[in-house]
Write a protein that holds these residues in place. Structure first.
Motif: not given
Lengths: 312, 488
Positions: A269-275, A296-302, A306-307, B358-359
């Motif tokens: 749920p926290s990941e969904i909220l982030f998205m 991957e998108i979440i990992a790049h943006s946030h 940490k999962p 990311t840039r």
């Protein structure tokens, strides 16, 4: 100008002025050369000081007393001192003795010849003789009276114009100095100096709403009951979350209702909220993406993400 | 003659506003009682407001243009030409400041002096455009360049930014020296620095046989110094590195504002002061070389900001062709080119930072932008097509008029070269559009949505670009009036 090129026979037909000129300008030329050729970098910064002193002497010879007094203040006191600071800060080693100077000869020779040619291009009038002549110009006695006229000093003439008619130029030059000061502080002041600093952590905490939302969706820092790690999440938290999100203010986000089942299956749920907060309008696109891509998108943006340890 | 403070009230206002913003930023951001607030956005919005108020003051001072031609006693001369150039400059500065806010938020940038260093060169450029004296011109150019050196290097954590700043320092300090040397040569040969006096002295310069080489060298050095500052081609050495390494709003500011002001100043110098086609060959050569280089060098680039730098060099080359022919149409085409160039560049530089997840640095990252963000893909391709000069957009308008003016003054070599290089450069822009619309990327990249300020700016500039072709007459009338008044 009643200056004669120095004759080879050492007859000073011009009197004191030529002697002063030659005494002042030859060390200037030699020091200028030594700036480039000195082995020790501190020496090569000290030699311009000699040049500046000689130049101010030449200015006195020309009758410009104010410039001759101001120019050492500016040149030596500001410019040479800045150079010294730079040399001191950078810890430059003493240059090699056997430096391959001749390597630079072709290109620099051509450039030097071009400059030399330009000099002749400019000085094409006959008042500056290239070869020494024995013209006698000291018999102009009537110029003695010119010295008896009471006129304004250099300082008065400059001040009369600089602060009245051309005062805007004066103010613009002061702005240039202001920019230099601001620039030095902006570029070099680190947060660790004691004088004035900003508290970085407070500043980060006061940042935008996005940051706050990010901090709320971190599993360990959050206050929401879905993602607190104490004792593990309850079994039907996904159903509760889905029910909550479909009645909350997020229900009108495009694509959320149709995709929520698919997302709940593999995201927490926290990941969904982030998205939802970072890409509010891109939910329809998530249909075409693989779960791996979404992670991957979440990992790049946030960057602080940490999962969660347990899967989803 | 007149020392009328009313005439310089825009400049006085903006300089006071800069000081107050600086003091405000310093005092409040270091006060422990208020918890050291980060004042960047605050000062930024106030800076934007002060630029807009300056614009209003300038517009309100328009009736002053009709009563006197020469204000401020050997400092500057105001007429329609300078009025509209200053308005364009202030509008571009306002656009650039509004691009900065998103940058501050994303990059956690906390130096409030960055904002202060944007109205300050704006004020000096406001002084440079109507400057009518060699010393005034030099002082204003120097002040503007110094501020740019600092803001180009202001992203301290990035080595690129430091490199850009130091390269810009060298690339900028050297031509300032050359410019000053030229000014001193002219002063030494003629004893006059004011443009009116120089115009009277240099009237018979080419007709009579008495050419003083000091004057010739002086004008040559001034032209070379100014060409360095606009990064025209034989003198463009590190401009792509500077554009790439600086933070993006700085690059935007850097590619619009100095070009406007120095082009206006150069046309002043060449028309009023040196009064003749002394340096026409140099400007022709520079414009041909700029066009060729801008078209060819952009092809080998893989990053996003460097080809924008090359395309701006190329576009400045096109604009320079309008300037090289000394006719009124030439100046008019120069001004049309500058207006359209300013809006295209604001457009391009508003999209590039919005695409950063990311840039985004590489062009391959733009892939399939059409599927994820169709509107920004379309806006970007409109901007690129306008740079390329494709007909229903404003870039075609400006290029058409530029080549028309070049042909009209007899530069029969320049126009075909311009057309050919324009066609060659078109390859590059269309390749960007193809990358966006038709390529399939390796990994899908989602971009964050654009913020409100940039989207407003993009809407305004892209609507100007698209509507300029069907209804170009306001722009044409405006620039015609400007060009005429600069010859008075």
């Amino acid at each position: 100008m009643r200056l004669l090129a120095p004759a080879f026979k050492f007859h000073f037909k011009g009197g004191r002025r030529t002697m002063i000129l030659s005494v002042l300008s030859s060390p200037a030329l030699v020091s200028g050369l030594m700036v480039v050729r000195a082995k020790n970098p501190v020496h090569s910064v000290l030699f311009p000081i000699l040049v500046f002193c000689d130049t101010s002497g030449l200015l006195i010879l020309l009758g410009l007393d104010f410039s001759a007094m101001i120019s050492p203040v500016v040149h030596i006191g500001a410019i040479a001192v800045s150079f010294l600071f730079v040399v001191m800060m950078f810890n430059i080693q003493i240059a090699e003795i056997h430096e391959e100077v001749l390597r630079y000869l072709p290109v620099s020779g051509i450039i030097g010849l071009i400059f030399w040619w330009e000099m002749f291009f400019i000085l094409d009038n006959e008042t500056i003789p290239l070869l020494p002549t024995h013209r006698n110009t000291t018999s102009l006695r009537y110029t003695v009276y010119a010295g008896k006229v009471r006129s304004w000093t250099n300082l008065e003439t400059l001040g009369n114009l600089l602060y009245t008619y051309y005062s805007v130029w004066f103010l613009v030059s002061s702005l240039i100095l202001l920019v230099a000061m601001i620039g030095a502080i902006v570029l070099t002041m680190h947060k660790t100096t004691e004088v004035k600093r900003q508290d970085v952590f407070r500043r980060n905490a006061l940042d935008s709403r996005r940051n706050i939302m990010r901090s709320m969706t971190i599993p360990n820092g959050s206050r929401r009951c879905f993602s607190s790690g104490a004792g593990g999440p309850p079994e039907n938290y996904k159903e509760t979350f889905k029910r909550w999100i479909l009645c909350s203010e997020y229900r009108d986000f495009p694509g959320l209702k149709s995709n929520i089942d698919k997302l709940i299956a593999f995201l927490s749920p926290s990941e969904i909220l982030f998205m939802v907060h970072t890409f509010p309008r891109d939910f329809p696109l998530l249909e075409i993406l693989e779960p791996r891509d979404i992670r991957e998108i979440i990992a790049h943006s946030h960057k602080q993400w940490k999962p969660p340890k347990k899967g989803g | 003659m007149f020392n009328l403070f009313l005439a310089v009230s825009p400049e006085i206002f903006i300089i006071n506003a800069t000081f107050i913003l600086l003091i405000h930023g310093v005092v409040f951001s270091t006060s422990k009682k208020d918890d050291y607030p980060p004042l960047v956005s605050n000062v930024g919005w106030l800076g934007l407001l002060s630029v807009l108020i300056t614009l209003l003051l300038l517009a309100a001072g328009a009736p002053l243009l009709t009563i006197a031609h020469l204000f401020w006693n050997n400092f500057f001369r105001r007429d329609n030409f300078t009025y509209f150039c200053q308005i364009l400059l202030l509008l571009s500065t306002a656009g650039t400041i509004s691009m900065c806010f998103d940058f501050f938020e994303k990059e956690r940038f906390d130096a409030s002096e960055f904002i202060v260093l944007i109205p300050l060169p704006t004020r000096s450029m406001l002084l440079m455009i109507p400057a009518h004296d060699l010393i005034a011109m030099y002082l204003a150019i120097e002040l503007q360049s110094l501020c740019f050196y600092v803001i180009a290097a202001s992203k301290r954590k990035s080595e690129f930014s430091t490199e850009a700043g130091s390269k810009y320092l060298i690339l900028g300090a050297f031509p300032s020296g050359i410019l000053l040397f030229g000014c001193s040569m002219i002063y030494g040969s003629t004893g006059a620095t004011h443009f009116d006096q120089l115009a009277k002295i240099l009237t018979g310069y080419e007709i009579t046989g008495a050419r003083s080489s000091g004057i010739f060298m002086g004008i040559l050095f001034i032209a070379v110094g100014s060409l360095f500052k606009i990064t025209a081609v034989p003198f463009h050495m590190w401009a792509p590195d500077i554009y790439e390494g600086s933070p993006t709003p700085v690059t935007a500011f850097l590619s619009i504002a100095p070009k406007i002001s120095i082009s206006a100043n150069m046309s002043r110098v060449s028309i009023v002061a040196s009064y003749g086609g002394t340096l026409q060959q140099i400007f022709f050569f520079c414009s041909i070389a700029s066009m060729i280089l801008g078209a060819l060098a952009a092809m080998a680039q893989t990053k996003v900001k460097r080809p924008l730098a090359h395309s701006s060099i190329g576009h400045v080359g096109y604009i320079r062709t309008g300037f090289s022919c000394g006719t009124i149409e030439g100046i008019q085409s120069l001004l049309i080119g500058i207006f359209i160039y300013a809006s295209m560049t604001i457009d391009a530089f508003a999209i590039v930072p919005a695409l950063r997840q990311t840039r985004v640095k590489y062009i391959a990252d733009l892939g399939a932008l059409a599927k994820t963000n169709p509107i920004s893909a379309m806006t970007f391709s409109i901007t690129m097509f306008s740079y390329a000069g494709i007909p229903p957009l404003a870039g075609f308008c400006s290029k058409f008029y530029l080549f028309f003016a070049a042909l009209g003054c007899g530069a029969y070599f320049l126009a075909p070269v311009g057309v050919v290089t324009s066609v060659i450069g078109r390859f590059y822009y269309i390749r960007l559009a193809k990358r966006m619309f038709f390529d399939r990327p390796r990994t899908w990249i989602l971009y964050e949505p654009m913020d409100r300020d940039k989207s407003l700016l993009l809407a305004m500039t892209s609507s100007f670009i698209t509507s300029s072709f069907p209804y170009p007459s306001p722009l044409f009338d405006l620039t015609h009036q400007m060009a005429l008044s600069s010859y008075l």
